[in-house]
Scaffold this active site. Structure first.
Site, PDB file in Angstrom:
ATOM      1  N   LYS A 102       0.830  -1.236   0.000  1.00 30.44           N
ATOM      2  CA  LYS A 102       0.000   0.000   0.000  1.00 30.44           C
ATOM      3  C   LYS A 102       0.846   1.260   0.000  1.00 30.44           C
ATOM      4  O   LYS A 102       0.479   2.263  -0.608  1.00 30.44           O
ATOM      5  CB  LYS A 102      -0.937   0.018   1.208  1.00 30.44           C
ATOM      6  CG  LYS A 102      -0.189  -0.113   2.506  1.00 30.44           C
ATOM      7  CD  LYS A 102      -1.042  -0.596   3.631  1.00 30.44           C
ATOM      8  CE  LYS A 102      -0.162  -1.196   4.679  1.00 30.44           C
ATOM      9  NZ  LYS A 102      -0.448  -2.522   5.073  1.00 30.44           N
TER      10      LYS A 102
ATOM     11  N   LYS B 181      -4.276   3.569   2.526  1.00 32.37           N
ATOM     12  CA  LYS B 181      -5.347   2.702   2.008  1.00 32.37           C
ATOM     13  C   LYS B 181      -6.517   3.546   1.499  1.00 32.37           C
ATOM     14  O   LYS B 181      -7.157   3.216   0.504  1.00 32.37           O
ATOM     15  CB  LYS B 181      -5.820   1.759   3.113  1.00 32.37           C
ATOM     16  CG  LYS B 181      -4.738   0.777   3.556  1.00 32.37           C
ATOM     17  CD  LYS B 181      -5.172   0.087   4.830  1.00 32.37           C
ATOM     18  CE  LYS B 181      -4.140  -0.873   5.364  1.00 32.37           C
ATOM     19  NZ  LYS B 181      -4.457  -1.321   6.722  1.00 32.37           N
TER      20      LYS B 181
HETATM   21  N1  LIG Z   1       1.449  -7.940   7.523  1.00 36.65           N
HETATM   22  C1  LIG Z   1       0.229  -7.830   7.041  1.00 36.65           C
HETATM   23  O1  LIG Z   1      -0.721  -8.370   7.599  1.00 36.65           O
HETATM   24  C2  LIG Z   1      -0.017  -7.053   5.769  1.00 36.65           C
HETATM   25  C3  LIG Z   1      -1.341  -6.858   5.323  1.00 36.65           C
HETATM   26  C4  LIG Z   1      -1.564  -6.201   4.108  1.00 36.65           C
HETATM   27  C5  LIG Z   1      -0.476  -5.743   3.368  1.00 36.65           C
HETATM   28  N2  LIG Z   1       0.787  -5.917   3.854  1.00 36.65           N
HETATM   29  C6  LIG Z   1       1.913  -5.440   3.028  1.00 36.65           C
HETATM   30  O2  LIG Z   1       2.640  -6.580   2.578  1.00 36.65           O
HETATM   31  C7  LIG Z   1       4.035  -6.262   2.459  1.00 36.65           C
HETATM   32  C8  LIG Z   1       4.866  -7.239   3.307  1.00 36.65           C
HETATM   33  O3  LIG Z   1       4.489  -7.107   4.667  1.00 36.65           O
HETATM   34  P1  LIG Z   1       4.957  -8.198   5.743  1.00 36.65           P
HETATM   35  O4  LIG Z   1       4.190  -7.865   6.984  1.00 36.65           O
HETATM   36  O5  LIG Z   1       4.856  -9.563   5.196  1.00 36.65           O
HETATM   37  O6  LIG Z   1       6.474  -7.786   5.948  1.00 36.65           O
HETATM   38  P2  LIG Z   1       7.602  -8.609   6.732  1.00 36.65           P
HETATM   39  O7  LIG Z   1       6.997  -9.614   7.614  1.00 36.65           O
HETATM   40  O8  LIG Z   1       8.511  -7.596   7.322  1.00 36.65           O
HETATM   41  O9  LIG Z   1       8.380  -9.390   5.579  1.00 36.65           O
HETATM   42  C9  LIG Z   1       9.153  -8.738   4.613  1.00 36.65           C
HETATM   43  C10 LIG Z   1       9.881  -9.800   3.806  1.00 36.65           C
HETATM   44  O10 LIG Z   1      10.549  -9.173   2.734  1.00 36.65           O
HETATM   45  C11 LIG Z   1      11.920  -9.586   2.704  1.00 36.65           C
HETATM   46  N3  LIG Z   1      12.711  -8.464   2.211  1.00 36.65           N
HETATM   47  C12 LIG Z   1      12.859  -7.235   2.737  1.00 36.65           C
HETATM   48  N4  LIG Z   1      13.663  -6.490   1.968  1.00 36.65           N
HETATM   49  C13 LIG Z   1      14.045  -7.287   0.929  1.00 36.65           C
HETATM   50  C14 LIG Z   1      14.871  -7.092  -0.191  1.00 36.65           C
HETATM   51  N5  LIG Z   1      15.495  -5.945  -0.397  1.00 36.65           N
HETATM   52  N6  LIG Z   1      15.026  -8.118  -1.058  1.00 36.65           N
HETATM   53  C15 LIG Z   1      14.401  -9.298  -0.850  1.00 36.65           C
HETATM   54  N7  LIG Z   1      13.592  -9.540   0.206  1.00 36.65           N
HETATM   55  C16 LIG Z   1      13.425  -8.533   1.088  1.00 36.65           C
HETATM   56  C17 LIG Z   1      12.265  -9.932   4.139  1.00 36.65           C
HETATM   57  O11 LIG Z   1      13.356 -10.844   4.123  1.00 36.65           O
HETATM   58  P3  LIG Z   1      13.929 -11.543   5.454  1.00 36.65           P
HETATM   59  O12 LIG Z   1      12.822 -12.448   5.909  1.00 36.65           O
HETATM   60  O13 LIG Z   1      15.119 -12.257   5.027  1.00 36.65           O
HETATM   61  O14 LIG Z   1      14.170 -10.420   6.418  1.00 36.65           O
HETATM   62  C18 LIG Z   1      10.944 -10.560   4.608  1.00 36.65           C
HETATM   63  O15 LIG Z   1      10.898 -11.919   4.268  1.00 36.65           O
HETATM   64  C19 LIG Z   1       4.155  -4.802   2.880  1.00 36.65           C
HETATM   65  O16 LIG Z   1       4.081  -3.999   1.736  1.00 36.65           O
HETATM   66  C20 LIG Z   1       2.922  -4.577   3.746  1.00 36.65           C
HETATM   67  O17 LIG Z   1       2.496  -3.228   3.767  1.00 36.65           O
HETATM   68  C21 LIG Z   1       1.044  -6.561   5.020  1.00 36.65           C
END
Ligand SMILES: NC(=O)c1ccc[n+]([C@@H]2O[C@H](COP(=O)([O-])OP(=O)(O)OC[C@H]3O[C@@H](n4cnc5c(N)ncnc54)[C@H](OP(=O)(O)O)[C@@H]3O)[C@@H](O)[C@H]2O)c1
Length: 432
Positions: free
Chosen positions: A105, A205
């Site tokens: 987002k 959002k």
């Molecule tokens: N969390 C939710 O419920 C939710 C809901 C709706 C939307 N979102 C969106 O979904 C996205 C991900 O959120 P998340 O909560 O899943 O984040 P997260 O738990 O912090 O996971 C991020 C992942 O991306 C990897 N990563 C970070 N930088 C990277 C790079 N430069 N190259 C390759 N991999 C990289 C990290 O690797 P490592 O594991 O090795 O650190 C980790 O696996 C965001 O845009 C967020 O706004 C999240």
């Protein structure tokens, strides 16, 4: 039979949910998509990190090029978050002719238009339903299911973390600070929860919802935003005694003269369906000129709810590839509406004022409100003793009045000599 291959950036919360669903529901997904969909590579930042479940280690990489440059990968899933790196990955994917699914987002609310234009130029599909309200298929509903309507209003609770905090404050009678600390310890809030508490997450959002619903570009920096960080237990209790609950609302309105986009705490009547949306749940109201009111309810975050939206987007992309469809982009605008300031709009307000005891306070307050044409619906007064000193606390509910007038009246009231705290003002939402 054709097989489609997916490359995923991110194996965090959303990545793990997406991977789990692709692996455990592969038969259903194949039937829905019309062909098998397999994960070829997963790119992460830290290869040594322990993952929430085991996968074939050869699928993991930390090199972006292992996905972008692989001609066998048809669909790129960006669930890593952040702005610049994610943007560059999505742009490179389109330039290589790869279709993209994202949940980002932050990125889409700023650069959705540019990315969509690039997708179109390269004949690529681009879906991001998970970016708003996680597991609730709200963007798809706006884009496809309600497309014969003029959407007049979209509003609701689209940040689960703040709804969780407000619900616990109300139920457990604890302060915001106490709940925030506890929620961090339980993993419900990030270590730095400012994007949630300040309303920025909901504003991003809200911009996406308005853009897609109203077919006119709105970016996150155009959204009026005020968070819940100043909401106190007293506000929640006074609101309750007057028949209201306090929620962080995001509201987008499609008026003839322009678009209003706002995120702020609001009092809503206890009987309103949004008042019973509790804890981490989200609910989005959509009002269309033909359908009338509709409400979408569910989990707005978390691995599997969000993964469910990502997987649905992957299936849609797959079908579009198989049917050789042209891209249908949600950010493809035919309106160019102005985003309006709130200053000339009218709301009803809840005001809480604390004065050192003085018999003239109430008449001074009323004088200022009358001078600025603020119609008073009710005034309640309580006597309070704080550190041995007498105070008067007033809770005023106004009828509808112009925002600018209220701001001026509050400025004047806050200059009165015996004021003890800046006047707290919360809008009352009556139009949803
Ligand atoms: N969390 C939710 O419920 C939710 C809901 C709706 C939307 N979102 C969106 O979904 C996205 C991900 O959120 P998340 O909560 O899943 O984040 P997260 O738990 O912090 O996971 C991020 C992942 O991306 C990897 N990563 C970070 N930088 C990277 C790079 N430069 N190259 C390759 N991999 C990289 C990290 O690797 P490592 O594991 O090795 O650190 C980790 O696996 C965001 O845009 C967020 O706004 C999240």
């Amino acid at each position: 039979m054709k097989q489609l291959k997916v490359g995923i950036f991110g194996f965090g919360t959303v990545g793990s949910g997406t991977i789990e669903i692709l692996m455990t529901n592969s038969e259903i997904i194949e039937k829905q998509a019309g062909c098998p969909i397999t994960i070829k590579k997963i790119c992460v930042k830290n290869m040594g990190k322990k993952r929430s479940f085991d996968i074939d280690k050869s699928m993991l990489t930390d090199k972006t090029s292992d996905i972008i440059e692989d001609p066998e990968i048809d669909i790129v899933v960006e669930v890593m978050g952040g702005i610049e790196e994610a943007r560059s990955i999505i742009e490179s994917s389109f330039r290589k002719g790869k279709h993209v699914v994202s949940a980002n987002k932050d990125l889409i609310s700023l650069y959705g238009k540019e990315l969509s234009d690039l997708a179109k130029e390269n004949n690529c599909h681009f879906f991001y339903d998970a970016a708003v309200a996680g597991g609730i298929p709200i963007l798809r509903s706006l884009q496809f299911a309600l497309s014969g309507n003029k959407i007049n209003k979209i509003g609701g609770i689209i940040n689960g973390s703040t709804n969780y905090i407000l619900t616990r404050m109300e139920v457990e009678k604890l302060s915001l600070e106490e709940i925030v600390e506890d929620a961090k310890a339980l993993g419900f809030l990030e270590e730095d929860p400012s994007a949630d508490l300040e309303g920025l997450d909901a504003a991003r959002k809200c911009a996406i919802l308005a853009s897609i619903g109203f077919h006119s570009l709105v970016t996150s920096n155009q959204v009026y935003v005020s968070g819940i960080n100043k909401i106190t237990l007293e506000d929640i209790e006074y609101a309750d005694s007057l028949g209201y609950k306090i929620k962080l609302l995001a509201v987008a309105e499609n008026l003839d003269e322009g678009i209003v986009v706002r995120v702020h705490p609001a009092l809503i009547e206890k009987e309103h369906p949004l008042a019973s949306v509790l804890y981490e749940f989200n609910a989005v109201y959509v009002v269309g000129d033909k359908v009338g009111q509709t409400m979408f309810y569910g989990k707005g975050a978390g691995a599997l709810p969000t993964g469910s939206s990502v997987v649905n987007d992957i299936i849609s992309v797959s079908k579009n590839i198989l049917f050789e469809n042209k891209p249908e982009l949600a950010y493809d605008f035919y309106e160019n509406k102005e985003v309006l300031s709130l200053k000339n709009l009218s709301f009803s307000y809840y005001m809480r004022l604390l004065f050192e005891h003085d018999n003239n306070s109430v008449s001074n307050i009323i004088k200022s409100l009358e001078f600025y044409n603020i119609p008073i619906y009710s005034i309640n007064q309580w006597q309070k003793e704080i550190d041995g000193k007498q105070y008067d606390e007033f809770v005023i509910i106004t009828n509808s009045c112009r925002e600018l007038n209220l701001e001026r009246a509050v400025e004047e009231i806050d200059m009165l000599p015996n004021v003890s705290l800046p006047t707290r003002v919360i809008r009352i939402e009556r139009g949803l």
